[in-house]
Write a protein that holds these residues in place. Structure first.
Motif, PDB file in Angstrom:
ATOM      1  N   MET A  51       0.835  -1.201   0.000  1.00 40.56           N
ATOM      2  CA  MET A  51       0.000   0.000   0.000  1.00 40.56           C
ATOM      3  C   MET A  51       0.872   1.254   0.000  1.00 40.56           C
ATOM      4  O   MET A  51       0.576   2.250  -0.686  1.00 40.56           O
ATOM      5  N   GLY A  52       1.986   1.219   0.780  1.00 45.09           N
ATOM      6  CA  GLY A  52       2.899   2.351   0.796  1.00 45.09           C
ATOM      7  C   GLY A  52       3.543   2.589  -0.554  1.00 45.09           C
ATOM      8  O   GLY A  52       3.672   3.736  -1.010  1.00 45.09           O
ATOM      9  N   ASP A  53       3.929   1.493  -1.234  1.00 46.22           N
ATOM     10  CA  ASP A  53       4.531   1.633  -2.563  1.00 46.22           C
ATOM     11  C   ASP A  53       3.527   2.209  -3.563  1.00 46.22           C
ATOM     12  O   ASP A  53       3.874   3.063  -4.387  1.00 46.22           O
ATOM     13  N   ILE A  54       2.278   1.708  -3.491  1.00 45.10           N
ATOM     14  CA  ILE A  54       1.248   2.210  -4.408  1.00 45.10           C
ATOM     15  C   ILE A  54       0.986   3.692  -4.153  1.00 45.10           C
ATOM     16  O   ILE A  54       0.833   4.481  -5.081  1.00 45.10           O
ATOM     17  N   GLU A  55       0.938   4.050  -2.864  1.00 45.32           N
ATOM     18  CA  GLU A  55       0.691   5.457  -2.520  1.00 45.32           C
ATOM     19  C   GLU A  55       1.785   6.346  -3.086  1.00 45.32           C
ATOM     20  O   GLU A  55       1.498   7.418  -3.657  1.00 45.32           O
ATOM     21  N   GLY A  72       1.877  14.227  -9.163  1.00 45.33           N
ATOM     22  CA  GLY A  72       2.843  15.304  -9.005  1.00 45.33           C
ATOM     23  C   GLY A  72       2.809  15.959  -7.657  1.00 45.33           C
ATOM     24  O   GLY A  72       3.510  16.954  -7.413  1.00 45.33           O
ATOM     25  N   ARG A  73       2.050  15.420  -6.712  1.00 45.29           N
ATOM     26  CA  ARG A  73       1.969  15.977  -5.364  1.00 45.29           C
ATOM     27  C   ARG A  73       1.296  14.947  -4.452  1.00 45.29           C
ATOM     28  O   ARG A  73       0.600  14.041  -4.931  1.00 45.29           O
ATOM     29  N   PRO A  74       1.484  15.104  -3.138  1.00 39.04           N
ATOM     30  CA  PRO A  74       0.802  14.187  -2.210  1.00 39.04           C
ATOM     31  C   PRO A  74      -0.706  14.447  -2.175  1.00 39.04           C
ATOM     32  O   PRO A  74      -1.144  15.583  -2.356  1.00 39.04           O
ATOM     33  N   PHE A  75      -1.464  13.403  -1.952  1.00 40.63           N
ATOM     34  CA  PHE A  75      -2.913  13.520  -1.733  1.00 40.63           C
ATOM     35  C   PHE A  75      -3.381  12.279  -0.972  1.00 40.63           C
ATOM     36  O   PHE A  75      -2.641  11.290  -0.856  1.00 40.63           O
ATOM     37  N   ASN A  76      -4.598  12.353  -0.447  1.00 39.01           N
ATOM     38  CA  ASN A  76      -5.154  11.264   0.364  1.00 39.01           C
ATOM     39  C   ASN A  76      -5.864  10.267  -0.545  1.00 39.01           C
ATOM     40  O   ASN A  76      -6.918  10.584  -1.110  1.00 39.01           O
ATOM     41  N   LEU A  77      -5.302   9.071  -0.678  1.00 34.40           N
ATOM     42  CA  LEU A  77      -5.892   8.057  -1.556  1.00 34.40           C
ATOM     43  C   LEU A  77      -7.241   7.564  -1.040  1.00 34.40           C
ATOM     44  O   LEU A  77      -7.997   6.939  -1.790  1.00 34.40           O
ATOM     45  N   ASN A  78      -7.552   7.842   0.213  1.00 38.51           N
ATOM     46  CA  ASN A  78      -8.821   7.401   0.781  1.00 38.51           C
ATOM     47  C   ASN A  78      -9.896   8.488   0.749  1.00 38.51           C
ATOM     48  O   ASN A  78     -10.989   8.278   1.277  1.00 38.51           O
ATOM     49  N   SER A  79      -9.595   9.628   0.129  1.00 35.45           N
ATOM     50  CA  SER A  79     -10.551  10.739   0.102  1.00 35.45           C
ATOM     51  C   SER A  79     -11.294  10.778  -1.230  1.00 35.45           C
ATOM     52  O   SER A  79     -10.706  11.154  -2.256  1.00 35.45           O
ATOM     53  N   PRO A  82      -3.734   5.009 -15.657  1.00 35.69           N
ATOM     54  CA  PRO A  82      -2.920   4.242 -14.700  1.00 35.69           C
ATOM     55  C   PRO A  82      -3.236   4.570 -13.244  1.00 35.69           C
ATOM     56  O   PRO A  82      -3.136   3.709 -12.372  1.00 35.69           O
ATOM     57  N   LEU A  83      -3.631   5.817 -12.967  1.00 37.01           N
ATOM     58  CA  LEU A  83      -3.947   6.178 -11.593  1.00 37.01           C
ATOM     59  C   LEU A  83      -5.155   5.388 -11.081  1.00 37.01           C
ATOM     60  O   LEU A  83      -5.188   4.949  -9.927  1.00 37.01           O
ATOM     61  N   ALA A  84      -6.144   5.187 -11.939  1.00 34.68           N
ATOM     62  CA  ALA A  84      -7.323   4.414 -11.542  1.00 34.68           C
ATOM     63  C   ALA A  84      -6.928   2.978 -11.203  1.00 34.68           C
ATOM     64  O   ALA A  84      -7.429   2.395 -10.227  1.00 34.68           O
ATOM     65  N   ARG A  85      -6.039   2.385 -12.006  1.00 37.53           N
ATOM     66  CA  ARG A  85      -5.598   1.023 -11.730  1.00 37.53           C
ATOM     67  C   ARG A  85      -4.851   0.960 -10.400  1.00 37.53           C
ATOM     68  O   ARG A  85      -5.042   0.022  -9.610  1.00 37.53           O
ATOM     69  N   LEU A  86      -4.022   1.962 -10.124  1.00 35.97           N
ATOM     70  CA  LEU A  86      -3.304   1.996  -8.850  1.00 35.97           C
ATOM     71  C   LEU A  86      -4.280   2.083  -7.672  1.00 35.97           C
ATOM     72  O   LEU A  86      -4.104   1.419  -6.649  1.00 35.97           O
ATOM     73  N   ARG A 111      -7.026  -0.190  -2.954  1.00 32.15           N
ATOM     74  CA  ARG A 111      -8.233  -0.554  -2.217  1.00 32.15           C
ATOM     75  C   ARG A 111      -8.276  -2.055  -1.949  1.00 32.15           C
ATOM     76  O   ARG A 111      -8.736  -2.496  -0.885  1.00 32.15           O
ATOM     77  N   GLN A 112      -7.814  -2.854  -2.923  1.00 35.59           N
ATOM     78  CA  GLN A 112      -7.793  -4.298  -2.709  1.00 35.59           C
ATOM     79  C   GLN A 112      -6.846  -4.652  -1.564  1.00 35.59           C
ATOM     80  O   GLN A 112      -7.184  -5.453  -0.683  1.00 35.59           O
ATOM     81  N   MET A 113      -5.641  -4.044  -1.564  1.00 40.32           N
ATOM     82  CA  MET A 113      -4.684  -4.312  -0.488  1.00 40.32           C
ATOM     83  C   MET A 113      -5.264  -3.873   0.860  1.00 40.32           C
ATOM     84  O   MET A 113      -5.122  -4.563   1.870  1.00 40.32           O
TER      85      MET A 113
END
Length: 949
Positions: free
Chosen positions: A579-583, A591-598, A639-643, A648-650
């Motif tokens: 999950m950390g690698d995917i993030e 190009g910047r940090p964001f919350n993958l759960n938002s 590709p972002l959608a696939r990530l 979410r699966q992990m």
């Protein structure tokens, strides 16, 4: 009258003669099968009436078989292995027959581990030593070895005596040599092997010539006939084993002394109540007149089952109201909480237990200190044996949070072990029916205290059979629906939120009102719902598919399945790292940090910043970013959608499974005890929770890794047994699709065969893509898939998908006919049925919404197939424990995951257990239905679940 004459009745013989000798009979009020009960009662009455004067017995008992497994199965695992199971409509009559014996005032005896014949042998020997003349009422040839100058038999059908001369006529040898002769003859009915090629005449000739079996075997080489000599020498051990199987035991520990068999008149009230409840009006008249001890039993066709009225008995804590007869009016009588009693002394408890026993049916419910039936402590038990009559027995309440007795300032309770000692005989009495609501929970609680509750009915399951899909089946909902009464909610007595407390801290006053009400309402619901099973022709569905499941599942849940916490922790670490690698990779893409759960941030990135087409906003005004949206974007190359889908699966694997399963494991045993829900789906499928072990992903490599954490205990293996393509096989049978039936019978690749039929492509060398499309269609058709759905699944346009479906129906017209018939039935009746008669209600077929109606029609297509598969595995599960025990195996069934059963077997038993498991599963539909295609079962054993699957 002879001073000392003992009559021993072979109960099993009576039962089966009563069952097979009379046409089927059902009770008019509710359709309960009672033909064998009626025949049994008439045979008892005839025996007593005809044995009067000098022939009257001084002592009388009926001897029953306690179960199918006896010491003989330990000697020879194939003993009686070929006997078919009891007829399905006879099974519910067994406890009623024991109740009938008791009502006639006759002692009945059984003993686990021994056959009725062994008890008869033991009692006959004891009786003769005490100066009795003994008559055995039976036509069983195995009992003829007991005949002597003081022991005779009486054929219950012919009414003729069986003495020494009749035994010689039957076997050609006197009674003292019958065992030796039977050892040679064998017995195909009981699967006793005997000596090959030696029948009754030859056996008698040999035994009489040589004097005994031992002498015969010792001098077998002297036999002139080669085949006889060969049989006696080569099969010597088999013959000696056969002798041990047919020889009756005279040293069985007697459950009670012969003095207790002293004949006495039946209690008029008890017998009258039983005959009335069974609606045996004519027998009641005959018995009342002939024996001069009974009032004439009155019953009316259509009356609900009645419990006899008992006297109030609460001398120490107050007077309980007399239970009302279970008339429709009485069932709707308002609940009187003041009438419920808190029982705090052993004398009052014993008296109410006697009242429940006299009633023959009562409701039972348990209260515990936590939710888990496999680990919580017993706090109290409630009983109800009639409308308005209920008690609560506090056993584990504590006063440090304010718990008080109903009066005074001390908490008075019966000691737990003393109360259970009084309750255990009642809860295990085969002649008394226990009624519960979701009784699986109570079975598990009592089992942990050494009590095996049986027989029982479950009002939740009765409701489920009657109206699955129409409403829920919890007690509160059923009470409001059928009785117009809203029970006390649990939160009213135990609190909510931060003020919530365990039931053991609830004051005895509100605890009694809450718990006793549960028992009272449960019994009322049973009176309302049970007759409807017959009226709607659903009794067989309940008896064969539902009634025994609580015991089966309770045993599975208590056994639990072992997990390796270290494997789970390592998987959690691995999923977390990924999950950390995917993030990090997702941040790099944006190009910047964001919350993958938002969802809010994801929507802004996709549809505001990237301005991707196809975005839709939710009711709150935010962009939708659910799984469907992400999958659509991923298919379009984002590709972002696939990530995000991978992330979410992990996250789900880690949070829902690897992290959670460690917490669910018992810290001492490392075993997880899931809870199965019997009435949660409309089709009969089981579901599980706390934790859910049926939804562990198996189509991904990561999901399968979780199954590696489920392991066998030391010295054991896990066995996974799985039905292969059972729903397609059932489609072939139900739709009568000849091509599919032939393919399955011939063992062909069903998807390749379908592709060959549809696309005119040879099976040999078929491209994998062609087979994949046929597989998608095969499974899609089961679920009523549309052209749009198939096109979306295969990545083709709707037109091409529609042509596939059209071609499919042209090649397999029976499938189209089946689907049309399912739609027609659900529109006309509002339900469809499995081949075993389970009714699956689909009320949305009449919904106003076209989308809802279309979904309902698709459900109607799949439900009979999925429901029949669920019925078949239920039938297998119900039979499995007895078949494993009959094979002398300690293998335990642990889990059910839809079409798969998981077992834990000692290493030495694995191969034998697999054979038994496969046989039971393959033949689970029999004898009710002979499926026209083979039900293939694949079984594999390994150290963990993944390797065994």
């Amino acid at each position: 009258m002879s001073a000392k004459r003992l009559v021993l009745i072979d109960g099993s013989g009576y039962i089966f003669r009563a069952y097979h000798g009379l046409p089927p009979l059902t009770r008019k009020s509710d359709g309960l099968p009672v033909g064998a009960v009626s025949g049994f009662c008439n045979m008892l009455y005839k025996l007593i009436k005809e044995n009067r004067g000098d022939d009257a017995p001084s002592h009388l008992a009926v001897i029953f078989d306690a179960g199918s497994h006896t010491f003989r199965n330990d000697l020879y695992d194939q003993y009686k292995a070929h006997r078919p199971p009891a007829p399905e409509d006879l099974i519910p009559q067994f406890p009623l027959i024991r109740q009938a014996t008791k009502a006639f005032g006759i002692h009945n005896v059984e003993l686990s581990g021994f056959e009725a014949d062994d008890l008869i042998c033991t009692y006959a020997k004891m009786a003769v030593e005490e100066g009795f003349e003994v008559t055995i009422v039976s036509s069983d040839k195995d009992l003829m070895q007991l005949v002597n100058d003081h022991v005779s038999m009486l054929d219950p059908v012919k009414g003729t005596p069986v003495k020494r001369d009749q035994v010689i006529e039957k076997f050609g040898v006197p009674p003292e040599l019958v065992v030796d002769a039977q050892a040679l003859i064998g017995d195909s009915t009981d699967n006793v092997p005997g000596a090959p090629g030696i029948g009754v005449k030859t056996a008698a000739q040999l035994i009489l010539e040589y004097g005994s079996l031992d002498a015969l075997l010792e001098r077998a080489q002297e036999i002139k006939q080669p085949k006889r000599r060969e049989a006696l020498t080569e099969f010597r051990d088999q013959i000696l084993l056969s002798r041990e199987l047919v020889r009756l035991r005279a040293d069985v520990p007697p459950p009670c002394p012969i003095d207790e068999f002293a004949l006495k008149d039946p209690d008029a009230t008890e017998l009258g109540a039983f005959l009335a409840e069974m609606e045996f009006t004519s027998l009641a008249r005959r018995v009342g007149g002939s024996l001069s001890v009974l009032e004439t039993a009155q019953s009316k066709a259509g009356d609900l089952p009645k419990a006899p009225v008992s006297k109030p008995l609460f001398g120490t804590t107050g007077q309980a109201p007399t239970p009302k007869a279970a008339t429709p009016e009485a069932l709707l009588t308002p609940v009187n909480y003041d009438a419920y009693q808190c029982v705090q002394d052993i004398g009052t408890l014993s008296a109410y237990v006697a009242q429940c026993k006299a009633a023959g049916v009562f409701a039972v419910d348990t209260e515990t200190d936590a939710l888990s039936a496999t680990s919580s402590g017993l706090v109290g038990v409630s009983l109800s044996c009639g409308v308005g009559s209920a008690i609560y027995i506090p056993l584990g309440h504590e006063s440090d949070q304010g718990g008080l007795a109903l009066s005074g300032d001390t908490l008075k309770q019966i000691p737990l072990d003393e109360a259970l000692a009084v309750l255990k005989p009642l809860l295990e009495d085969p002649a008394v029916l226990k009624v519960g609501q979701n009784i699986k929970y109570d079975l598990s609680v009592f089992a942990r205290y050494g009590i095996r509750v049986a027989p029982y009915d479950d009002t939740m399951l009765i409701s489920y059979v009657l109206e699955a899909g129409m409403h829920g089946h919890g007690m509160d909902e059923l009470s409001e629906l059928h009785l117009g009464h809203t029970p006390i909610p649990f939160k009213q007595v135990a609190g909510t939120g931060k003020s919530a407390k365990s039931f053991k801290f609830v004051d005895l006053g509100p605890a009694t009102h809450y718990a006793a009400e549960d028992a009272d309402i449960t019994l009322r619901l049973w009176h309302v719902l049970k007759p409807q099973l017959v009226q709607q022709r659903l009794l067989t569905v309940y008896e064969t598919l539902e009634r025994d499941m609580p015991t089966v599942l309770s045993d599975m849940e208590l056994a639990g399945v072992r997990v390796d916490p270290q494997v789970l922790r390592l998987l959690s670490q691995d999923f977390g790292a990924r999950m950390g690698d995917i993030e990090a990779e997702a941040h790099k893409l944006v190009g910047r940090p964001f919350n993958l759960n938002s969802p809010q941030q994801l929507g802004a990135i996709f549809f505001d910043e990237m301005a991707l087409p196809g975005g839709k906003k939710t009711a709150s005004g935010q962009w939708a970013t659910d799984v469907k949206v992400l999958e659509d974007l991923a298919e379009k190359g984002q590709p972002l959608a696939r990530l995000l889908l991978d992330y979410r699966q992990m996250a789900k694997l880690k949070g829902t499974y690897t992290d959670a399963l460690v917490e669910y494991a018992d810290p001492k045993t490392q075993r997880i005890h899931t809870s199965y829900q019997l009435a949660a789906t409309t089709t009969g499928r089981l579901s599980s929770n706390e934790p859910n072990l049926q939804n562990i992903p198996i189509r991904t490599q990561e999901g399968r890794k979780i199954r590696t954490a489920f392991i066998a205990k030391d010295g054991h293996k896990l066995i996974s047994a799985d039905y292969s393509q059972i729903e397609l096989r059932l489609l072939a049978h139900i739709g009568d699709i000849e091509q599919l039936k032939k393919a399955f019978t011939d063992g062909l690749d069903i998807h390749a065969m379908t592709a060959s039929e549809m696309f005119d492509v040879p099976i040999e060398g078929m491209p994998s893509e062609v087979r994949r499309r046929a597989k998608a269609i095969n499974f899609g058709i089961i679920y009523g898939i549309s052209a749009f759905g198939l096109g979306n699944q295969l990545g083709i346009d709707n037109g091409e998908a529609g042509r596939y479906i059209k071609t499919y129906f042209e090649r397999f017209p029976g499938i189209k006919a089946y689907m049309d018939a399912a739609r027609d039935q659900v529109k006309a009746k509002g339900y469809v049925e499995t081949i075993f008669g389970r009714r699956i209600n689909i009320p949305d077929v009449n919904a106003k919404s076209a989308a809802q109606r279309a979904f309902a029609e698709r459900a109607a297509i799949n439900a009979p197939i999925q429901g029949t598969a669920a019925d078949i595995i239920r039938r297998a599960m119900i039979r499995m424990p007895a078949m494993l025990e009959a094979a002398d195996l300690s293998t335990k069934m642990l889990l059910q995951v839809h079409d798969e059963l998981i077992f834990e077997a000692p290493d030495a038993e694995v191969e034998k257990a697999k054979a038994v498991i496969i046989n039971v599963m393959k033949n689970a539909a029999l004898p009710a239905i002979d499926i026209s295609v083979p039900l293939d079962v694949e079984a594999k054993a390994a150290l963990n679940w993944d390797e065994a699957h």
